[in-house]
Design an enzyme around this catalytic site. Sequence first.
Site, PDB file in Angstrom:
ATOM      1  N   HIS A  82       1.061   7.846   3.874  1.00 42.50           N
ATOM      2  CA  HIS A  82       1.464   7.537   4.973  1.00 42.50           C
ATOM      3  C   HIS A  82       3.093   6.995   5.336  1.00 42.50           C
ATOM      4  CE1 HIS A  82      -2.630   5.426   5.479  1.00 42.50           C
ATOM      5  NE2 HIS A  82      -2.349   4.910   4.134  1.00 42.50           N
ATOM      6  N   ILE A 125       0.242   9.400   8.662  1.00 43.65           N
ATOM      7  CA  ILE A 125      -0.274   8.339   9.339  1.00 43.65           C
ATOM      8  C   ILE A 125       0.088   7.218   9.141  1.00 43.65           C
ATOM      9  CG2 ILE A 125      -2.060  10.700   9.517  1.00 43.65           C
ATOM     10  CD1 ILE A 125      -3.697   8.429   8.254  1.00 43.65           C
ATOM     11  N   GLY A 153      -4.415   2.334   7.897  1.00 37.66           N
ATOM     12  CA  GLY A 153      -5.886   1.402   9.258  1.00 37.66           C
ATOM     13  C   GLY A 153      -5.148  -0.142   9.054  1.00 37.66           C
ATOM     14  N   ASP A 209       0.919  -1.320  -0.094  1.00 35.72           N
ATOM     15  CA  ASP A 209      -0.028  -0.174   0.161  1.00 35.72           C
ATOM     16  C   ASP A 209       0.861   1.224   0.039  1.00 35.72           C
ATOM     17  OD1 ASP A 209      -1.669   2.340   0.506  1.00 35.72           O
ATOM     18  OD2 ASP A 209      -2.808   0.689   1.381  1.00 35.72           O
TER      19      ASP A 209
HETATM   20  C1  LIG Z   1     -11.212   1.425  -6.501  1.00 28.02           C
HETATM   21  C2  LIG Z   1     -11.966   3.619  -6.205  1.00 28.02           C
HETATM   22  C3  LIG Z   1     -12.642   2.652  -5.107  1.00 28.02           C
HETATM   23  C4  LIG Z   1     -11.869   3.984  -3.913  1.00 28.02           C
HETATM   24  C5  LIG Z   1     -11.966   2.633  -2.583  1.00 28.02           C
HETATM   25  C6  LIG Z   1     -11.544   1.469  -2.680  1.00 28.02           C
HETATM   26  C7  LIG Z   1     -11.441   1.484  -1.555  1.00 28.02           C
HETATM   27  C8  LIG Z   1      -9.733   1.539  -0.618  1.00 28.02           C
HETATM   28  C9  LIG Z   1     -10.163   1.364   0.976  1.00 28.02           C
HETATM   29  C10 LIG Z   1      -8.959   2.536   1.327  1.00 28.02           C
HETATM   30  C11 LIG Z   1      -7.946   1.929   1.638  1.00 28.02           C
HETATM   31  C12 LIG Z   1      -6.875   2.214   1.183  1.00 28.02           C
HETATM   32  C13 LIG Z   1      -6.241   3.360   1.167  1.00 28.02           C
HETATM   33  C14 LIG Z   1      -5.572   3.004   2.939  1.00 28.02           C
HETATM   34  C15 LIG Z   1      -5.890   4.480   4.018  1.00 28.02           C
HETATM   35  C16 LIG Z   1      -5.383   4.689   5.227  1.00 28.02           C
HETATM   36  O1  LIG Z   1      -5.187   3.975   5.978  1.00 28.02           O
HETATM   37  S1  LIG Z   1      -6.406   5.769   6.058  1.00 28.02           S
HETATM   38  C17 LIG Z   1      -5.441   5.580   7.866  1.00 28.02           C
HETATM   39  C18 LIG Z   1      -6.741   4.781   8.505  1.00 28.02           C
HETATM   40  N1  LIG Z   1      -8.104   5.330   8.165  1.00 28.02           N
HETATM   41  C19 LIG Z   1      -8.475   6.571   9.431  1.00 28.02           C
HETATM   42  O2  LIG Z   1      -7.404   7.105   9.894  1.00 28.02           O
HETATM   43  C20 LIG Z   1      -9.147   6.613   9.690  1.00 28.02           C
HETATM   44  C21 LIG Z   1     -10.056   7.838  11.136  1.00 28.02           C
HETATM   45  N2  LIG Z   1     -11.510   7.984  11.117  1.00 28.02           N
HETATM   46  C22 LIG Z   1     -11.508   9.440  10.916  1.00 28.02           C
HETATM   47  O3  LIG Z   1     -10.697  10.379  10.793  1.00 28.02           O
HETATM   48  C23 LIG Z   1     -13.424   9.103  10.958  1.00 28.02           C
HETATM   49  O4  LIG Z   1     -13.728   8.052  12.014  1.00 28.02           O
HETATM   50  C24 LIG Z   1     -14.113   9.841   9.733  1.00 28.02           C
HETATM   51  C25 LIG Z   1     -13.812   8.823   9.030  1.00 28.02           C
HETATM   52  C26 LIG Z   1     -13.131  11.181   9.218  1.00 28.02           C
HETATM   53  C27 LIG Z   1     -15.202  10.354  10.208  1.00 28.02           C
HETATM   54  O5  LIG Z   1     -15.041  10.712  11.515  1.00 28.02           O
HETATM   55  P1  LIG Z   1     -16.030  12.214  10.854  1.00 28.02           P
HETATM   56  O6  LIG Z   1     -16.068  13.069   9.439  1.00 28.02           O
HETATM   57  O7  LIG Z   1     -16.743  13.039  12.097  1.00 28.02           O
HETATM   58  O8  LIG Z   1     -17.630  11.465  10.941  1.00 28.02           O
HETATM   59  P2  LIG Z   1     -18.923  11.077  11.663  1.00 28.02           P
HETATM   60  O9  LIG Z   1     -19.485  12.171  11.581  1.00 28.02           O
HETATM   61  O10 LIG Z   1     -18.765  10.928  12.513  1.00 28.02           O
HETATM   62  O11 LIG Z   1     -19.717  10.338  11.179  1.00 28.02           O
HETATM   63  C28 LIG Z   1     -20.162  10.297   9.615  1.00 28.02           C
HETATM   64  C29 LIG Z   1     -21.123   9.274   8.928  1.00 28.02           C
HETATM   65  O12 LIG Z   1     -20.648   8.391   8.302  1.00 28.02           O
HETATM   66  C30 LIG Z   1     -19.946   7.244   9.341  1.00 28.02           C
HETATM   67  N3  LIG Z   1     -18.779   7.198   9.648  1.00 28.02           N
HETATM   68  C31 LIG Z   1     -18.876   7.528  10.808  1.00 28.02           C
HETATM   69  N4  LIG Z   1     -17.117   7.134  10.485  1.00 28.02           N
HETATM   70  C32 LIG Z   1     -17.266   6.286   9.860  1.00 28.02           C
HETATM   71  C33 LIG Z   1     -15.845   4.947   9.542  1.00 28.02           C
HETATM   72  N5  LIG Z   1     -15.053   5.003   9.979  1.00 28.02           N
HETATM   73  N6  LIG Z   1     -16.372   3.766   8.873  1.00 28.02           N
HETATM   74  C34 LIG Z   1     -17.638   3.983   8.135  1.00 28.02           C
HETATM   75  N7  LIG Z   1     -18.360   5.033   8.261  1.00 28.02           N
HETATM   76  C35 LIG Z   1     -18.395   5.989   8.956  1.00 28.02           C
HETATM   77  C36 LIG Z   1     -21.139   7.906  10.703  1.00 28.02           C
HETATM   78  O13 LIG Z   1     -21.766   6.384  11.133  1.00 28.02           O
HETATM   79  C37 LIG Z   1     -21.833   8.919   9.937  1.00 28.02           C
HETATM   80  O14 LIG Z   1     -23.227   8.215   9.612  1.00 28.02           O
HETATM   81  P3  LIG Z   1     -24.974   8.060  10.172  1.00 28.02           P
HETATM   82  O15 LIG Z   1     -24.831   7.412  11.407  1.00 28.02           O
HETATM   83  O16 LIG Z   1     -25.935   7.541   8.951  1.00 28.02           O
HETATM   84  O17 LIG Z   1     -24.612   9.557  10.174  1.00 28.02           O
END
Ligand SMILES: CCCCCCCCCCCCC/C=C/C(=O)SCCNC(=O)CCNC(=O)[C@H](O)C(C)(C)COP(=O)(O)OP(=O)(O)OC[C@H]1O[C@@H](n2cnc3c(N)ncnc32)[C@H](O)[C@@H]1OP(=O)(O)O
Length: 308
Positions: free
Chosen positions: A212, A227, A230, A207
């Site tokens: 990162h 960072i 995940g 990745d």
């Molecule tokens: C092929 C093309 C497509 C692309 C996609 C392919 C898939 C790729 C996958 C990705 C993998 C590769 C990349 C890797 C990247 C990483 O590793 S990044 C590092 C790891 N992740 C993090 O550090 C994220 C940590 N989390 C946060 O920072 C926060 O939780 C957030 C994600 C930014 C959300 O916070 P916030 O904006 O405050 O959300 P809320 O207001 O609380 O919620 C809003 C709605 O979203 C839902 N929700 C909240 N968090 C998540 C979550 N982690 N996953 C899924 N859904 C989430 C939440 O329930 C709310 O929904 P409702 O309740 O319906 O309102």
Amino acid sequence: MASATSGIDPHLLLSHKFPEATYTYSERDAALYALGVGACSRDAVDEDELKYVYHENGQKFIQVLPTFAALFSLGSLPTGLDLPGLQFDPRLLLHGQHYIEIYKPLPSSGRILNKVALAGLHDKGKAAILEIETKSYEESGGLLCMNRMTAFLRGAGGFSRSSRPYSYSNYPANQVSVIKIPKSQPFAVNEECTQPSQALLYRLSGDYNPLHSDPVVAKVAGFTRPILHGLGTLGFAVRAIIKCICKGDPNMVKSISGRFILHVYPGETLITEMWLEGKRVIYQVKVKERNRSVLSGFVDVRGSTSSL
Ligand SMILES: CCCCCCCCCCCCC/C=C/C(=O)SCCNC(=O)CCNC(=O)[C@H](O)C(C)(C)COP(=O)(O)OP(=O)(O)OC[C@H]1O[C@@H](n2cnc3c(N)ncnc32)[C@H](O)[C@@H]1OP(=O)(O)O
């Protein structure tokens, strides 16, 4: 944090058919991955973990951590995350959740065939959530594992055409990873430091997202520095569960679910708290230095819980 044009056409996106993809790995890849999620970092002769990186006691093959399965799915994503009907700023993508089902012990090397499909799409207003499911098959045709990863696409929400926010998923609701953390004392707690270079090591498992590794990209994405992946944090947590609850046996892990709540900076200390509920281990990971929860979820285990 940067912003850029985004737009999602749900019908076009969900009708996309992914081509089948193969993923080939060797024992070296499995061992490098284990080191990337901290195996043997506290003790180079750890009796539960040496087997992930070395042919301990003359064992023929190294053993593979169940979270290694997550790499099969990353390898099958289209380059540039380019999909019809999906316009978003890739610099704002965060990994939101990850779910894995393991059907057989992972071989220490192999050629895997991946069948990929879109499993969900949700409009959260400020963000879009995209879920991708990958079923991974051995060359013999047997189903080895399934991954469902959730991408949290900041700034890409607001694409619903009606007043009701768009939401589609093709899987049962009991597989989502919002779990309630018990109020009781945890059954087990594991504390472990990540290294400042942890993400630089982990990325060598495939990745290479500059979030990162590149300070400039990290700042654009809203972080003070690069960072941790995940899946790196998830790997630390599941390894701790295998050690503390599964008596070091990685093959006891049946399924894994995790929601990434907050980012982790490499070098921070991870405290994994675990509770037993039948054959389910509920877990929560906190960053010690900031006293914040960063990951929570569950691991379902095989075998008799009375022996746990
Ligand atoms: C092929 C093309 C497509 C692309 C996609 C392919 C898939 C790729 C996958 C990705 C993998 C590769 C990349 C890797 C990247 C990483 O590793 S990044 C590092 C790891 N992740 C993090 O550090 C994220 C940590 N989390 C946060 O920072 C926060 O939780 C957030 C994600 C930014 C959300 O916070 P916030 O904006 O405050 O959300 P809320 O207001 O609380 O919620 C809003 C709605 O979203 C839902 N929700 C909240 N968090 C998540 C979550 N982690 N996953 C899924 N859904 C989430 C939440 O329930 C709310 O929904 P409702 O309740 O319906 O309102």
